[in-house]
Design a protein around this motif. Sequence first.
Motif, PDB file in Angstrom:
ATOM      1  N   ALA A  72      41.209  15.376  50.384  1.00 56.72           N
ATOM      2  CA  ALA A  72      40.606  14.374  50.480  1.00 56.72           C
ATOM      3  C   ALA A  72      40.635  14.200  51.946  1.00 56.72           C
ATOM      4  O   ALA A  72      39.284  13.410  52.647  1.00 56.72           O
ATOM      5  N   GLU A  73      41.037  15.714  52.871  1.00 53.57           N
ATOM      6  CA  GLU A  73      40.575  15.405  54.271  1.00 53.57           C
ATOM      7  C   GLU A  73      39.315  15.915  54.965  1.00 53.57           C
ATOM      8  O   GLU A  73      38.552  15.537  55.405  1.00 53.57           O
ATOM      9  N   GLY A  74      38.590  16.189  53.976  1.00 55.70           N
ATOM     10  CA  GLY A  74      37.451  16.900  54.201  1.00 55.70           C
ATOM     11  C   GLY A  74      36.377  16.029  53.066  1.00 55.70           C
ATOM     12  O   GLY A  74      34.967  16.089  53.527  1.00 55.70           O
ATOM     13  N   GLY A  75      36.862  14.954  53.064  1.00 58.89           N
ATOM     14  CA  GLY A  75      35.894  13.676  52.459  1.00 58.89           C
ATOM     15  C   GLY A  75      36.294  13.486  50.854  1.00 58.89           C
ATOM     16  O   GLY A  75      36.818  14.000  50.501  1.00 58.89           O
ATOM     17  N   LYS A  76      35.338  12.625  50.674  1.00 57.77           N
ATOM     18  CA  LYS A  76      35.026  11.960  49.258  1.00 57.77           C
ATOM     19  C   LYS A  76      35.081  13.078  48.410  1.00 57.77           C
ATOM     20  O   LYS A  76      35.595  13.237  46.583  1.00 57.77           O
ATOM     21  N   VAL A  77      33.989  13.653  48.337  1.00 59.97           N
ATOM     22  CA  VAL A  77      33.215  14.360  47.915  1.00 59.97           C
ATOM     23  C   VAL A  77      34.145  16.324  47.777  1.00 59.97           C
ATOM     24  O   VAL A  77      34.504  16.327  46.526  1.00 59.97           O
ATOM     25  N   ALA A  78      34.346  16.225  49.298  1.00 62.01           N
ATOM     26  CA  ALA A  78      35.486  17.538  48.750  1.00 62.01           C
ATOM     27  C   ALA A  78      37.022  17.537  47.919  1.00 62.01           C
ATOM     28  O   ALA A  78      37.581  18.313  47.727  1.00 62.01           O
ATOM     29  N   GLY A  79      37.115  15.704  48.044  1.00 64.62           N
ATOM     30  CA  GLY A  79      38.664  15.522  47.951  1.00 64.62           C
ATOM     31  C   GLY A  79      38.268  16.203  45.846  1.00 64.62           C
ATOM     32  O   GLY A  79      39.005  16.321  45.153  1.00 64.62           O
ATOM     33  N   LEU A  80      37.230  15.630  46.044  1.00 63.81           N
ATOM     34  CA  LEU A  80      37.128  15.123  44.192  1.00 63.81           C
ATOM     35  C   LEU A  80      36.844  17.378  44.002  1.00 63.81           C
ATOM     36  O   LEU A  80      37.343  17.306  42.913  1.00 63.81           O
ATOM     37  N   ILE A  81      36.167  17.413  44.400  1.00 64.44           N
ATOM     38  CA  ILE A  81      35.258  19.368  43.755  1.00 64.44           C
ATOM     39  C   ILE A  81      36.441  19.788  44.459  1.00 64.44           C
ATOM     40  O   ILE A  81      36.790  21.116  43.372  1.00 64.44           O
ATOM     41  N   LEU A  82      37.085  19.997  45.016  1.00 67.05           N
ATOM     42  CA  LEU A  82      37.751  21.245  46.230  1.00 67.05           C
ATOM     43  C   LEU A  82      38.814  21.381  44.699  1.00 67.05           C
ATOM     44  O   LEU A  82      39.398  23.039  44.514  1.00 67.05           O
ATOM     45  N   PRO A  83      39.767  20.400  44.060  1.00 62.93           N
ATOM     46  CA  PRO A  83      41.071  20.750  43.711  1.00 62.93           C
ATOM     47  C   PRO A  83      40.366  21.107  41.828  1.00 62.93           C
ATOM     48  O   PRO A  83      41.642  22.217  42.090  1.00 62.93           O
ATOM     49  N   LEU A  84      39.142  21.115  41.894  1.00 60.54           N
ATOM     50  CA  LEU A  84      38.885  21.990  40.697  1.00 60.54           C
ATOM     51  C   LEU A  84      38.282  23.052  41.007  1.00 60.54           C
ATOM     52  O   LEU A  84      38.342  23.745  39.920  1.00 60.54           O
ATOM     53  N   PHE A  85      37.440  23.759  41.685  1.00 63.41           N
ATOM     54  CA  PHE A  85      37.269  24.330  42.242  1.00 63.41           C
ATOM     55  C   PHE A  85      37.431  25.419  42.479  1.00 63.41           C
ATOM     56  O   PHE A  85      37.565  26.882  41.857  1.00 63.41           O
ATOM     57  N   THR A  86      38.847  25.505  43.480  1.00 66.30           N
ATOM     58  CA  THR A  86      39.913  26.454  44.110  1.00 66.30           C
ATOM     59  C   THR A  86      41.290  26.885  42.281  1.00 66.30           C
ATOM     60  O   THR A  86      40.966  28.065  42.901  1.00 66.30           O
ATOM     61  N   LEU A  87      41.552  25.550  41.930  1.00 66.27           N
ATOM     62  CA  LEU A  87      42.261  25.404  41.081  1.00 66.27           C
ATOM     63  C   LEU A  87      41.102  26.575  39.147  1.00 66.27           C
ATOM     64  O   LEU A  87      42.028  27.704  38.553  1.00 66.27           O
ATOM     65  N   SER A  88      40.469  26.385  39.692  1.00 63.42           N
ATOM     66  CA  SER A  88      39.377  27.544  38.273  1.00 63.42           C
ATOM     67  C   SER A  88      39.723  28.384  38.196  1.00 63.42           C
ATOM     68  O   SER A  88      39.710  29.255  37.816  1.00 63.42           O
ATOM     69  N   LEU A  89      39.602  29.137  39.755  1.00 65.60           N
ATOM     70  CA  LEU A  89      39.130  30.467  40.269  1.00 65.60           C
ATOM     71  C   LEU A  89      40.495  30.794  39.762  1.00 65.60           C
ATOM     72  O   LEU A  89      40.912  32.243  39.979  1.00 65.60           O
ATOM     73  N   LEU A  90      41.268  30.164  40.709  1.00 69.84           N
ATOM     74  CA  LEU A  90      42.924  30.849  40.568  1.00 69.84           C
ATOM     75  C   LEU A  90      44.006  30.806  39.059  1.00 69.84           C
ATOM     76  O   LEU A  90      43.940  31.215  38.646  1.00 69.84           O
ATOM     77  N   GLY A  91      43.275  30.292  37.795  1.00 66.99           N
ATOM     78  CA  GLY A  91      43.492  29.527  36.899  1.00 66.99           C
ATOM     79  C   GLY A  91      42.798  30.262  35.546  1.00 66.99           C
ATOM     80  O   GLY A  91      42.114  31.665  36.039  1.00 66.99           O
ATOM     81  N   SER A  92      41.763  30.119  34.756  1.00 67.07           N
ATOM     82  CA  SER A  92      41.151  31.044  33.603  1.00 67.07           C
ATOM     83  C   SER A  92      40.106  31.415  34.093  1.00 67.07           C
ATOM     84  O   SER A  92      39.384  32.429  33.614  1.00 67.07           O
ATOM     85  N   LYS A 360      39.403  12.012  60.947  1.00 68.56           N
ATOM     86  CA  LYS A 360      38.786  12.752  59.861  1.00 68.56           C
ATOM     87  C   LYS A 360      37.451  12.979  59.385  1.00 68.56           C
ATOM     88  O   LYS A 360      37.089  13.930  59.532  1.00 68.56           O
ATOM     89  N   ILE A 361      36.953  12.705  60.707  1.00 65.82           N
ATOM     90  CA  ILE A 361      34.905  12.132  60.712  1.00 65.82           C
ATOM     91  C   ILE A 361      34.666  14.193  61.607  1.00 65.82           C
ATOM     92  O   ILE A 361      34.510  14.376  60.712  1.00 65.82           O
ATOM     93  N   LEU A 362      35.435  14.679  61.920  1.00 67.77           N
ATOM     94  CA  LEU A 362      34.915  16.040  62.921  1.00 67.77           C
ATOM     95  C   LEU A 362      36.152  16.415  61.418  1.00 67.77           C
ATOM     96  O   LEU A 362      35.671  17.878  61.378  1.00 67.77           O
ATOM     97  N   LYS A 363      37.375  16.180  60.648  1.00 73.09           N
ATOM     98  CA  LYS A 363      37.535  17.052  59.979  1.00 73.09           C
ATOM     99  C   LYS A 363      36.581  17.539  58.707  1.00 73.09           C
ATOM    100  O   LYS A 363      35.656  18.611  58.291  1.00 73.09           O
ATOM    101  N   MET A 364      35.937  16.475  58.656  1.00 75.51           N
ATOM    102  CA  MET A 364      35.076  16.119  57.382  1.00 75.51           C
ATOM    103  C   MET A 364      33.025  17.576  58.484  1.00 75.51           C
ATOM    104  O   MET A 364      32.422  18.218  57.126  1.00 75.51           O
ATOM    105  N   SER A 365      33.193  17.313  59.424  1.00 75.01           N
ATOM    106  CA  SER A 365      32.060  17.371  60.249  1.00 75.01           C
ATOM    107  C   SER A 365      32.108  19.016  60.434  1.00 75.01           C
ATOM    108  O   SER A 365      31.282  19.852  60.242  1.00 75.01           O
ATOM    109  N   VAL A 366      33.367  19.288  60.651  1.00 75.78           N
ATOM    110  CA  VAL A 366      33.779  21.395  60.308  1.00 75.78           C
ATOM    111  C   VAL A 366      33.649  21.513  59.251  1.00 75.78           C
ATOM    112  O   VAL A 366      32.666  23.278  59.253  1.00 75.78           O
ATOM    113  N   PHE A 367      34.418  21.234  58.241  1.00 77.91           N
ATOM    114  CA  PHE A 367      34.557  21.716  57.078  1.00 77.91           C
ATOM    115  C   PHE A 367      33.276  22.021  56.185  1.00 77.91           C
ATOM    116  O   PHE A 367      32.244  23.066  55.987  1.00 77.91           O
ATOM    117  N   TYR A 368      32.264  20.989  56.469  1.00 72.01           N
ATOM    118  CA  TYR A 368      30.941  20.975  55.520  1.00 72.01           C
ATOM    119  C   TYR A 368      30.262  22.139  56.609  1.00 72.01           C
ATOM    120  O   TYR A 368      28.713  22.272  55.588  1.00 72.01           O
TER     121      TYR A 368
END
Length: 381
Positions: A72-92, A360-368
């Motif tokens: 969630a440090e990467g923003g609301k969208v990242a907080g939703l998408i990143l766990p699903l994206f990373t776990l999907s690649l790590l998982g099935s 948090k704004i700085l972290k979001m900006s750098v990440f995106y």
Amino acid sequence: MKQYKLICVYGFAIFAMFFGSGNLVFPLHLGQQVGKNWFLGFLGLFVTGIVLPFLGLFVIKLHKGNYRSFFAEGGKVAGLILPLFTLSLLGSFGVVPRCITVAHGGMDYLFPGLSLTMFSLIFCGLTYILCLKDNIMIDLIGKFISPIKLTALGILIVVGIIYSPQISSEKPAISAFSDGVFMGYQTMDLFAAFFFSSLIFNRIKSILPETNDNRIIIKAALSPSIAGALMLAIVYLGFVFLGAHYGDLIQNVEPELMLPTIATYALNPSAAFIIGIAIIVSCLTTAVALNNIYARYLVDTLKLKPSYFPIMLAGTTAISFFISLLDFKGIAAFLAPALEVSYPGLIALTILSIFIKDRKILKMSVFYTITVIMIAIKIME
């Protein structure tokens, strides 16, 4: 649990969960590629395969074992998408199927003729059963499986070094280092660190009921993380060395067969049987940990009752089975672009989250910004 015992059990557990399919292949492949500059290659691998995952372990501990809070440090969208994206690649869709193909390589070398399809079916069935017993998984891995596996790999490395042939190839120093960095990406251990750290942190927290002080729990969890990282570094160093010295032997060998080939040459076919078992166990422990985490994440995200976990687990295991039929090279082909795009942004977010508490704004900006740049570069390629 006494401090030294906690360090040993959970240090071994961290090593075992990380040391799966890619870790059995990529260091050997790296050594074979870079030849005489194998140590520079190892240093590159050390940066992305040891240091970054350790930072990933540490940053989740700062978030009290809550990986969702970190993303969630990467923003609301990242907080939703990143766990699903990373776990999907790590998982099935990535690491678990890759574990199956490498484990099949170990089995096929010992018992030729067993098809990938049949082996994958058996492996997935065993993975499913073990995932249902996740309450004893970490202790079982840390107390019994990891020491045996580390001993077997240690014997291979020592004997392999003693009988190692001369290196016949060499790659420029800068290329050797950059190859090592990229191989560290391929292990996907930074991704895994976010979720393994949550698992370990919560497990340690449960055995320290007398305190809710996050600093005490972090301190208790930090030593096993360091111990696990040191074990990984030692094995990586040995594997890169073996890959460089046995480069001619494994030149035209499929990735999943590299380690059994070296084992048979350095030891003898009977002793190589033990290495084959170590390969299968290594892949199984990682697959069990990741498949379990992925299925539980989906149950939690979809707000299903805990009773639905076995059904979700069956679904993730079935997907792993079908993806595994692409074999190691096929899986690596579609993982590589995803890692090239996503890794730099996550590295930046990890480092910023460790050294900067707020902003948090700085972290979001750098990440995106970094992620968009990487996507643009990939499209232009």
